[in-house]
Design a protein around this motif. Structure first.
Motif: not given
Length: 219
Positions: A96-97, A40-49, A32-38, A67-71
């Motif tokens: 998760l690891l 598209p909306q959340r990924v965009a909100s993280q502003k990774i770059d 469930e965490w992998v689905t949530t963390l990955e 707390g790397a989660g899905s990596g």
């Protein structure tokens, strides 16, 4: 406040049982965490770059993704520090690891080392960390002051700790009805001071009003 002997799931470090960890604050299975963390909306909100640019990473650095989660951040962090660098992807759940290890294999990323930590200690294998990165994770840790003090023992004298945490004063914060998951900026500053660190940089422009982006160095 929730206690250690309650069956929770995720964010920092415990013993796995039947694929689910007894974690700290906020229960959820790994898949469930992998689905949530990955998502598209959340990924965009993280502003990774943008986040990585603010961290001023250099080839050869050693990063601890707490707390790397899905990596989600572990992979770009690993690419940023290059083959001479290293990322410790730390989490509480072995599954998760395992997910991170599988993704790394698929994407041929060879400089991520997964680490199964504990409630109050990330259990990093060496005190060689140039930067510890804690993104959307601190509110899940039960004993925050204890954990941050333990984390500090793994940081090099010139190292830093970067914390991105939800602003408890944001009226739309996702955990506004969960006070145990709300963390104040002043609390973070005090915990870090007690751990021997001071605020050396801040980036309020990246997540205005919604998150704090704080960077600490040793006193």
């Amino acid at each position: 406040m929730l206690r250690k002997n309650q069956p929770l799931a995720w964010c920092l470090f415990a013993v796995t049982f039947a694929g689910v960890a007894s974690a700290q604050l906020a229960p959820r299975k790994a898949e469930e965490w992998v689905t949530t963390l990955e998502g598209p909306q959340r990924v965009a909100s993280q502003k990774i770059d943008q986040v990585l640019a603010k961290l001023a990473l250099k080839p050869g650095m050693v990063i601890a993704d707490i707390g790397a989660g899905s990596g989600l951040f572990s992979r770009p962090l690993a690419k940023a520090v290059g083959p001479t660098g290293k990322v410790y992807a730390v989490d509480i759940q072995q599954d998760l690891l395992d997910h991170i290890n599988q993704r790394d294999k698929e994407e041929n990323i060879r400089n991520i080392r997964t680490v199964l930590g504990e409630y109050d200690d990330p259990k990093l294998p060496a005190s060689d960390v140039d930067l510890a990165f804690i993104n959307d994770v601190l509110h899940h840790i039960q004993h925050r002051a204890v954990y941050l003090k333990a984390l500090g023992t793994y940081i090099k004298p010139s190292g830093r700790i970067a914390i991105i945490e939800m602003n408890k004063d944001d009226p739309n914060t996702p955990h506004k009805n969960q006070p145990e998951l709300l963390v104040g900026r002043d609390e973070i500053l005090k915990w870090m001071s007690d751990a021997g660190f001071k605020l050396v940089d801040e980036h309020p422009d990246l997540f205005p009003g919604t998150k704090w982006f704080l960077v600490f160095g040793r006193n």
